[in-house]
Design an enzyme around this catalytic site. Structure first.
Site, PDB file in Angstrom:
ATOM      1  N   THR A 127       8.910  32.687  15.021  1.00  0.00           N
ATOM      2  CA  THR A 127       9.691  32.880  13.790  1.00  0.00           C
ATOM      3  C   THR A 127       8.859  33.502  12.667  1.00  0.00           C
ATOM      4  O   THR A 127       7.680  33.185  12.497  1.00  0.00           O
ATOM      5  CB  THR A 127      10.246  31.517  13.328  1.00  0.00           C
ATOM      6  OG1 THR A 127      10.945  30.930  14.422  1.00  0.00           O
ATOM      7  CG2 THR A 127      11.186  31.674  12.149  1.00  0.00           C
ATOM      8  N   SER A 133      16.748  33.561  14.286  1.00  0.00           N
ATOM      9  CA  SER A 133      17.685  33.726  15.403  1.00  0.00           C
ATOM     10  C   SER A 133      17.546  35.134  15.989  1.00  0.00           C
ATOM     11  O   SER A 133      17.625  35.333  17.204  1.00  0.00           O
ATOM     12  CB  SER A 133      19.126  33.549  14.926  1.00  0.00           C
ATOM     13  OG  SER A 133      19.277  32.327  14.259  1.00  0.00           O
ATOM     14  N   GLU A 243      13.454  24.640  27.468  1.00  0.00           N
ATOM     15  CA  GLU A 243      13.224  24.192  26.094  1.00  0.00           C
ATOM     16  C   GLU A 243      14.465  23.466  25.567  1.00  0.00           C
ATOM     17  O   GLU A 243      14.366  22.436  24.898  1.00  0.00           O
ATOM     18  CB  GLU A 243      12.917  25.423  25.249  1.00  0.00           C
ATOM     19  CG  GLU A 243      12.579  25.128  23.816  1.00  0.00           C
ATOM     20  CD  GLU A 243      12.235  26.412  23.041  1.00  0.00           C
ATOM     21  OE1 GLU A 243      11.774  27.393  23.662  1.00  0.00           O
ATOM     22  OE2 GLU A 243      12.455  26.427  21.824  1.00  0.00           O
ATOM     23  N   GLN A 280      38.354  -2.936  12.029  1.00  0.00           N
ATOM     24  CA  GLN A 280      38.739  -2.070  13.157  1.00  0.00           C
ATOM     25  C   GLN A 280      38.161  -0.658  13.014  1.00  0.00           C
ATOM     26  O   GLN A 280      37.815  -0.019  13.995  1.00  0.00           O
ATOM     27  CB  GLN A 280      40.265  -2.014  13.278  1.00  0.00           C
ATOM     28  CG  GLN A 280      40.680  -1.529  14.642  1.00  0.00           C
ATOM     29  CD  GLN A 280      42.177  -1.604  14.834  1.00  0.00           C
ATOM     30  OE1 GLN A 280      42.962  -1.159  13.989  1.00  0.00           O
ATOM     31  NE2 GLN A 280      42.601  -2.171  15.938  1.00  0.00           N
ATOM     32  N   HIS A 339      26.221   1.679   7.199  1.00  0.00           N
ATOM     33  CA  HIS A 339      25.188   0.876   6.538  1.00  0.00           C
ATOM     34  C   HIS A 339      25.477   0.728   5.039  1.00  0.00           C
ATOM     35  O   HIS A 339      24.834  -0.081   4.360  1.00  0.00           O
ATOM     36  CB  HIS A 339      23.806   1.539   6.678  1.00  0.00           C
ATOM     37  CG  HIS A 339      23.069   1.204   7.951  1.00  0.00           C
ATOM     38  ND1 HIS A 339      23.471   1.621   9.186  1.00  0.00           N
ATOM     39  CD2 HIS A 339      21.916   0.501   8.152  1.00  0.00           C
ATOM     40  CE1 HIS A 339      22.609   1.209  10.098  1.00  0.00           C
ATOM     41  NE2 HIS A 339      21.661   0.517   9.502  1.00  0.00           N
ATOM     42  N   GLY A 340      26.378   1.553   4.505  1.00  0.00           N
ATOM     43  CA  GLY A 340      26.600   1.521   3.054  1.00  0.00           C
ATOM     44  C   GLY A 340      25.345   1.996   2.326  1.00  0.00           C
ATOM     45  O   GLY A 340      24.587   2.818   2.849  1.00  0.00           O
ATOM     46  N   GLU A 368      25.289  27.824  16.406  1.00  0.00           N
ATOM     47  CA  GLU A 368      26.060  29.074  16.457  1.00  0.00           C
ATOM     48  C   GLU A 368      25.555  29.939  17.627  1.00  0.00           C
ATOM     49  O   GLU A 368      26.353  30.516  18.367  1.00  0.00           O
ATOM     50  CB  GLU A 368      25.926  29.836  15.125  1.00  0.00           C
ATOM     51  CG  GLU A 368      26.621  29.157  13.946  1.00  0.00           C
ATOM     52  CD  GLU A 368      25.893  27.911  13.436  1.00  0.00           C
ATOM     53  OE1 GLU A 368      24.670  27.798  13.649  1.00  0.00           O
ATOM     54  OE2 GLU A 368      26.546  27.042  12.827  1.00  0.00           O
TER      55      GLU A 368
END
Ligand code: FAD
Length: 391
Positions: A127, A133, A243, A280, A339-340, A368
């Site tokens: 990179t 990309s 990879e 629920q 977990h809030g 993507e």
């Protein structure tokens, strides 16, 4: 019931590796995170115990067992122990195999034993600031002279970038500017003109050093060319299925950990006089994720089995990478929500699970890019928006 297939030897290997992690690695992770880099000792300790690079032949110090499930165990356990940002797998299994796959005997003999023992740390640099990309857009280039190549350019976001002793650097090498004509160079610590930039501060994976690298007129001897000049792009593409499988195994283990952490929390935390687990909404969320995790595990294990017999396709690896990385992010997100406020606090591990997860859908080919690979498979190349040969 999900059935996972490991041999007795592999179960013992898992136990031994888990103990190694608990004693030698996990207690140091917090200080390495604060330092933004893992102590090189970690690699040496793993090397001493035979846990660093298990796949190479015994002659190089490895176990010589090509069964990918040993690697799967290492990745699953490292991630589950919250030590994924040690990044041993990048060294061991992502970069290491380039040496045996494309390197010559002399390069393997000179470099591999040090990599297996942990004295030499590996990185790979593709990179650049203007090429991620779209690798063919890279600017790093090398020119050939009688006994060496002259390498110029820069790389960014390179994992193990500060610690690395040997960096596989991809550079353009065609005087006629064919964008896919690249060569891979083994650039070694101490080569004149090879410099490290910043160790970049990140959202997550904080113990792992992610760096900028600079190459200013670096004279790379011809003996340090990996494989044939001009074939670098092809070599990079060849390693991608493996990879992405490595990635998928880790992302799934991270997702599993987030689910377990959340399950434990919702049973303890109470609101309106009831455990959060009694609502629920909580049960349905966890049930959905449990189902997705088991489905993903079955697919990944099947990919590992296919890889072991040389039949893992790039498309299946892309599906595994896409599904598991997105699931890792989703489970961490639901986990924090359940977990809030506690989920937002550093002291609760789910918080780090959340920040560590996001990169999984971006690197090793973004979600993507995975979708492009998958849709190209069922639509063919005619429907691609442009000429993509990069994935
Ligand atoms: C922590 C970390 C570690 C890394 N380690 C390494 C390393 O060791 N070695 C290395 O070489 N690199 C490494 N990278 C770089 C990583 O591989 C790139 O960041 C990644 O490939 C994405 O490239 P980019 O950042 O240039 O994003 P871009 O390519 O600019 O993409 C930006 C967005 O555009 C989307 N996009 C791009 N092309 C298309 C398209 N054709 N169609 C639709 N959408 C598209 C992408 O999916 C993304 O959402 C690392 C990055 C990070 C953050």
């Amino acid at each position: 019931m999900l059935h996972r297939s490991f041999t007795e030897e592999q179960h013992m290997f898992r136990d031994a590796y888990r103990k190694f992690l608990a004693v030698e690695i996990v207690p140091h992770m917090e200080s390495w995170r604060e330092a933004g880099i893992v102590d090189r000792e970690a690699f040496l300790r793993a090397g001493e115990r035979g846990f660093l690079m298990v796949w190479p032949d015994e002659v190089y110090g490895g176990m010589g067992d090509p069964d990918f499930r040993f690697e799967q165990i290492i990745i699953e356990e490292t991630t589950y122990a919250r030590a994924a940002d040690w990044y041993n797998t990048l060294h061991s299994r992502l970069v290491g195999p380039y040496l045996t796959r494309f390197g010559n005997e002399q390069q393997c003999q000179r470099m591999l034993p040090g990599c297996v023992s942990g004295e030499k740390i590996l990185a790979i640099a593709m990179t650049e600031p203007d090429a991620g990309s779209d690798l063919a857009g890279m600017r790093c280039a090398a020119t050939e002279y009688d006994d060496h190549w002259l390498l110029n350019g820069s790389k960014v976001y390179i994992s193990n970038g500060i610690n690395a002793d040997i960096v596989i650097v991809a550079a353009k090498t065609d005087p006629d500017n064919n964008p896919h004509h690249m060569t891979l160079f083994l650039v070694e610590r101490g080569m004149e003109g090879f410099e490290r930039g910043r160790n970049l501060k990140k959202m997550g994976l904080k113990a792992q050093d992610t760096a900028e690298l600079f190459f200013n007129d670096v004279k790379v001897p011809k003996a340090n060319v990996l494989g044939e000049p001009g074939k670098g792009f092809h070599y990079l593409m060849e390693g991608l299925a493996e990879e992405r499988l490595l990635g998928a195994v880790g992302y799934l283990s991270a997702a599993q950990l987030s689910w377990d952490l959340t399950l434990e929390f919702v049973q303890q935390r109470k609101a309106f006089g009831k455990p959060i687990a009694a609502f629920q909404n909580t049960q349905f969320k966890l049930a959905e994720l449990r189902t997705e995790l088991d489905f993903a595990q079955a697919f990944v294990d099947q990919c590992v089995a296919a890889f072991n017999v040389g039949k893992l396709t790039a498309v299946d690896a892309a599906k595994a990478k896409l599904a598991t990385s997105e699931l890792q992010v989703k489970v961490a997100d639901v986990g924090v929500q359940l977990h809030g406020g506690a989920g937002y606090m550093d002291e609760y591990p789910i918080s780090r699970q959340y920040t560590d997860a996001k990169i999984s859908t971006i690197y090793a080919g973004s979600s993507e890019v995975m979708k492009i690979i998958i849709s190209r498979d069922f639509l063919g190349e005619d429907y691609l928006p442009f000429n993509i040969r990069n994935f």
